[in-house]
Design a protein around this motif. Structure first.
Motif, short mmCIF file in Angstrom:
data_model
loop_
_atom_site.label_atom_id
_atom_site.label_comp_id
_atom_site.label_asym_id
_atom_site.label_seq_id
_atom_site.Cartn_x
_atom_site.Cartn_y
_atom_site.Cartn_z
N LEU A 479 0.91 -1.31 0.07
CA LEU A 479 0.03 -0.08 -0.18
C LEU A 479 1.05 1.31 0.03
N ARG A 480 1.83 1.39 0.66
CA ARG A 480 3.13 2.42 0.41
C ARG A 480 3.37 2.48 -0.92
N ARG A 481 3.76 1.56 -1.70
CA ARG A 481 4.17 1.83 -3.06
C ARG A 481 2.97 2.26 -3.80
N ALA A 482 1.71 1.70 -3.70
CA ALA A 482 0.68 2.19 -4.36
C ALA A 482 0.19 3.67 -4.07
N ALA A 483 0.42 4.26 -2.78
CA ALA A 483 0.45 5.54 -2.50
C ALA A 483 1.44 6.43 -3.07
N LEU A 484 2.69 6.08 -3.06
CA LEU A 484 3.68 6.78 -3.70
C LEU A 484 3.20 6.73 -5.34
N GLY A 485 2.99 5.44 -5.90
CA GLY A 485 2.71 5.73 -7.15
C GLY A 485 1.44 6.57 -7.45
N THR A 486 0.39 6.94 -6.74
CA THR A 486 -0.56 7.78 -6.98
C THR A 486 -0.02 9.10 -6.71
N ILE A 487 0.88 9.52 -5.82
CA ILE A 487 1.40 10.63 -5.73
C ILE A 487 2.20 11.14 -7.13
N ARG A 488 3.03 10.27 -7.62
CA ARG A 488 3.92 10.69 -8.65
C ARG A 488 2.88 10.46 -10.02
N LEU A 489 1.94 9.91 -10.03
CA LEU A 489 1.08 10.10 -11.11
C LEU A 489 0.48 11.46 -11.24
N VAL A 490 0.02 11.96 -9.99
CA VAL A 490 -0.60 13.12 -9.84
C VAL A 490 0.38 14.24 -10.14
N LEU A 491 1.37 14.32 -9.32
CA LEU A 491 2.24 15.47 -9.57
C LEU A 491 2.96 15.43 -10.89
N GLU A 492 3.44 14.47 -11.42
CA GLU A 492 4.13 14.55 -12.58
C GLU A 492 3.52 14.60 -13.81
N ASN A 493 1.90 14.44 -13.65
CA ASN A 493 1.08 14.90 -14.87
C ASN A 493 0.34 16.13 -14.40
N ASP A 494 0.89 16.81 -13.41
CA ASP A 494 0.33 18.10 -12.98
C ASP A 494 -1.27 18.12 -12.77
N LEU A 495 -1.72 17.02 -12.11
CA LEU A 495 -3.24 17.02 -11.96
C LEU A 495 -3.85 17.73 -10.94
N THR A 496 -5.12 18.17 -11.10
CA THR A 496 -5.56 18.90 -10.03
C THR A 496 -6.70 17.80 -9.63
N LEU A 497 -6.59 16.85 -8.40
CA LEU A 497 -7.52 15.94 -7.94
C LEU A 497 -7.73 16.16 -6.29
N LYS A 498 -8.93 16.28 -6.12
CA LYS A 498 -9.32 16.03 -4.51
C LYS A 498 -9.16 14.90 -4.09
N ILE A 499 -8.09 14.29 -3.35
CA ILE A 499 -8.00 13.07 -3.09
C ILE A 499 -9.14 12.42 -2.23
N SER A 500 -9.41 13.49 -1.10
CA SER A 500 -10.24 12.97 -0.13
C SER A 500 -11.59 12.88 -0.63
N ASP A 501 -11.97 13.92 -1.48
CA ASP A 501 -13.44 13.44 -2.04
C ASP A 501 -13.54 12.23 -3.03
N THR A 502 -12.51 12.27 -3.68
CA THR A 502 -12.45 10.78 -4.61
C THR A 502 -12.48 9.60 -3.62
N VAL A 503 -11.75 9.67 -2.60
CA VAL A 503 -11.80 8.58 -1.93
C VAL A 503 -13.06 8.25 -1.09
N PHE A 504 -13.63 9.45 -0.48
CA PHE A 504 -15.03 9.32 0.15
C PHE A 504 -15.89 8.73 -0.81
N GLU A 505 -16.01 9.32 -2.01
CA GLU A 505 -17.05 8.81 -3.09
C GLU A 505 -17.13 7.36 -3.50
N HIS A 506 -15.72 6.82 -3.77
CA HIS A 506 -15.49 5.50 -4.05
C HIS A 506 -15.40 4.61 -2.65
N GLY A 507 -15.23 5.25 -1.61
CA GLY A 507 -15.32 4.48 -0.39
C GLY A 507 -16.95 3.73 -0.22
N LYS A 508 -17.74 4.79 -0.76
CA LYS A 508 -19.25 4.33 -0.33
C LYS A 508 -19.43 3.16 -1.37
#
Length: 733
Positions: A479-508
């Motif tokens: 899971l640490r690798r998955a989180a770091l992978g997510t961070i790199r995907l977001v940052l290196e592609n300069d994405l605007t993504l609300k992580i907590s909102d996305t996780v909350f909606e998907h978590g439901k």
């Protein structure tokens, strides 16, 4: 000062254990010698398939004499107390001294330990190490009690000085320490004696043994690349395989063989993986076509026919292995052509991803829904992203990936191409696992990014929902690798993504089934515990079950906790880029901290500002203002947060600060609105000079209470303005 040479000669040691074994031998021996009082100048360990070797230079010839003084009980203490003291010191009553002290007559024991010869200490230390060596796996053989990774044949242990070499007297399980070793098993059988490490290395080389593993690896790579270059080809680099093969041979002989024409059309990853996993062969490719056309094998001996017989045997075995791979490949292609990739993926409904998170097919459905939602964020088409998500896991049901799990993703690309998919879908199949590590490339194609993000966020959200998070060094689901992978995907592609909102909606999506399953489990437990459950009020039972389910599940709490986990991973990621953790904390404390791109831009701007003199000194001015203001608010019981008026300014420096704050506010507010943190930080740094001048010239606690309140409200303006950029209270120093 003598030099020590140790060799533990055995049957073949598994290559994966050799490096660690050499390190353990060096650490255990040198620590044992130092603990016994023998210091040394240098030490080095070497490994081959049949031997662990350690050389220690500049060793003391004996341990120094030590003198220890122990304070005991009073001379008139009870007899049992005195007896215990004497027993611990190993002395008799007449061997201890009685000394007058301010606390009375006290017994003192002076324990003197004479030095011991180095040979005696070495024998003791080495014997203990051999009997307790920390092999991952070990075995017994014959009638002895000794355990070693493979049967141990001999122990070479000598001390060498100007007078010559002497064997350290010792014995372990019938194996007596000596000064002899053996050369290559086939090319130089028979034992020979050595007198020093230099003599040992020279005679081993003459006996066709290369002692240094790094030297063997360099020789293999040099000969392999030269052989490939002579045929206009290139060796596919594989450092892990090179290290392993260097641990399989004592005298490396590089041979290049051919791959049967029937197998040349297999995907290069299939050829490379099959040859590496089954035969430990290096792949040799044609740089013009990218096809794997040859292989490199490393023999452990020279032969009269220059390896022709060895190559013929290897080529025969390889053909059988590749025939299996070709069979899997052709069967998978037939399946793809008959039912398509979605048809290939149908068996995933019967494959459990996790017992609390459902099957692989259920997981694919969640990834599909999330990829569709993320598509507009990354610039992908929602329908295509959803289609890609439905097929990216299809290769998990293929025969090829069943045989070679490490090919998942790679095979998905080939199967998608065979099925006629385009528009970036084959690339999404290959890239959606990326990035797997800190040096792995990050996908940039919108389709690949959408599916890769959906895959990783689904994994993280799911395991947070079921409360199976990493603990300490344990992270079985990466899971640490998955989180770091997510961070790199977001940052290196300069994405605007609300992580907590996305996780909350998907978590439901997990929540409904998860809560339902837990409620069912709780109902079963209650019925088992209460034999009279049928007679109890059904509404009471239902309420108890619902309460238990609600207590067990909270998507909102999981999403907040997962965001904190992302922040922790982000600190690690940014620390490697030279950004301090307190700077990140100062930015995390601000609104919008679930937008990782925004957060990092703010952190980098603040880090750059703090590297300037103005920025560093401004922080000190801010902290001084904040401390004075906080103390005044606590003492007065009021909040000074508004009402500063320039008309009450008495000093020119005070007036200048008002003007500077007005000018800074005019620049900072629009810069923050535009997320131009660099400009906002620069405008904030310009306050350094007027703030310094203000504190030098102005007394905050003036006798005139109106002036005092006005000045405190002015400090409040400084605090409010600075905190609008970042929470500077989090900064250290």
């Amino acid at each position: 000062m003598p030099d020590l040479l140790i060799e533990l000669f055995s049957e073949e040691i598994p290559a994966r254990m050799q490096k660690r074994a050499g390190e353990d031998l060096q650490k255990l021996v040198t620590n044992g010698l130092v603990d016994a009082g023998l210091t040394y100048a240098s030490a080095a360990a070497f490994t081959t398939p049949r031997r662990l070797t350690l050389t220690v230079e500049g060793l003391l010839d004996q341990s120094p004499t030590t003198r220890e003084e122990r304070k005991g009980p009073k001379a008139d203490a009870p007899e049992k107390a005195i007896e215990g003291f004497l027993r611990g010191a190993g002395l008799t009553r007449d061997q201890v001294e009685t000394r007058e002290t301010p606390k009375g007559n006290i017994l003192f024991a002076v324990i003197e330990k004479p030095g011991r010869p180095a040979a005696e200490i070495i024998a003791e230390v080495l014997t203990h190490i051999i009997r307790t060596f920390p092999w991952p796996k070990s075995m017994r053989w014959g009638a002895g009690s000794l355990k070693w990774v493979r049967p141990l044949h001999s122990i070479l242990c000598i001390l060498t000085d100007e007078a010559g070499a002497q064997v350290v007297p010792g014995e372990v399980d019938g194996i007596t320490f000596g000064d002899t070793t053996e050369g290559h098993r086939f090319m130089a059988p028979g034992r020979f004696s050595v007198t020093s490490f230099e003599d040992y290395g020279t005679k081993l080389k003459r006996a066709h043994v290369v002692l240094d593993a790094s030297e063997r690896a360099e020789a293999i790579w040099h000969d392999a690349t030269n052989a490939a270059f002579a045929s206009g080809l290139e060796v596919v680099e594989d450092k892990g395989l090179l290290s392993e093969v260097a641990g399989l041979v004592e005298w490396p002989v590089v041979l290049m063989g051919k791959i049967g024409d029937d197998f040349l059309d297999l995907p290069p990853e299939v050829l490379q993986t099959s040859m590496k996993e089954h035969q430990k062969f290096f792949s040799v490719k044609n740089p013009k076509t990218g096809r794997i056309e040859r292989f490199i094998t490393v023999a452990n001996r020279e032969t009269a026919d220059n390896g022709a017989t060895i190559l013929a045997g290897n080529e025969k075995v390889l053909s059988a292995r590749l025939a299996d791979a070709k069979f899997f490949w052709e069967n998978d292609l037939r399946t793809v052509r008959d039912v398509g990739l979605e048809g290939m993926a149908k068996p995933l409904a019967d494959v459990t991803f996790h017992n609390k998170l459902g099957s692989q097919a259920e997981r694919v459905a969640r990834i599909e829904a999330l990829a569709r939602e993320l598509a507009p964020v990354v610039g992908a088409k929602p329908d295509l992203a959803a289609e890609a998500a439905r097929i990216v896991k299809a290769d998990l049901a293929s025969e090829m990936v069943y045989e070679f799990p490490e090919l998942q993703g790679n095979m998905g690309k080939y199967y998608a191409q065979a099925a006629g998919h385009d528009d970036g879908l084959p690339e999404a199949c290959e890239e959606h696992y990326s990035p797997l590590g800190p040096s792995d490339d990050v996908p940039t194609s919108p389709m690949s990014v959408a599916v890769a993000l959906a895959d990783k966020l689904d994994t993280l959200t799911g395991f947070w929902v079921i409360d199976e998070k990493p603990t300490g060094s344990k992270d079985p689901f990466a899971l640490r690798r998955a989180a770091l992978g997510t961070i790199r995907l977001v940052l290196e592609n300069d994405l605007t993504l609300k992580i907590s909102d996305t996780v909350f909606e998907h978590g439901k999506k997990f929540g409904a089934s998860e809560a339902k399953d837990r409620i069912k489990a709780e109902a079963s437990r209650l019925r088992r515990e209460h034999a009279d459950a049928r007679d109890r009020d059904s509404e009471e039972m239902d309420e108890a079950v619902r309460a238990a389910g609600a207590a067990m599940f909270n998507v909102d709490e999981a999403s907040l906790d997962l965001l904190a986990f992302f922040h922790d991973r982000l600190k690690v990621y940014l620390r490697d880029q030279g950004i301090r953790h307190d700077i990140i904390d100062a930015c995390i404390a601000m609104e919008g901290n679930d937008d990782l791109t925004l957060l990092v831009k703010r952190a980098k701007a603040l880090s750059g500002t703090l590297k300037t003199d103005d920025g560093e000194n401004l922080i000190q001015g801010f902290k001084r203002a904040n401390n004075i203001l906080t103390q005044a608010e606590e003492a007065d019981g009021v909040e000074y947060s508004y009402g500063a008026d320039v008309k009450f300014a008495e000093e020119p420096q005070e007036t200048a600060l008002f003007e500077a704050l007005d000018a800074a506010e005019a620049k900072i507010a629009p810069a923050m609105e535009a997320q131009d943190f660099a400009s906002a930080m620069h405008a904030m740094a310009t306050l350094r000079t007027p703030i310094d001048a203000f504190f030098e010239a102005v007394q905050i606690n003036a006798d005139n209470q109106t002036v005092r309140r006005n000045r405190l409200n002015l400090l409040s303006r400084i605090r409010t303005l600075c905190l609008s950029v970042a929470d500077l209270t989090k900064l250290e120093g």
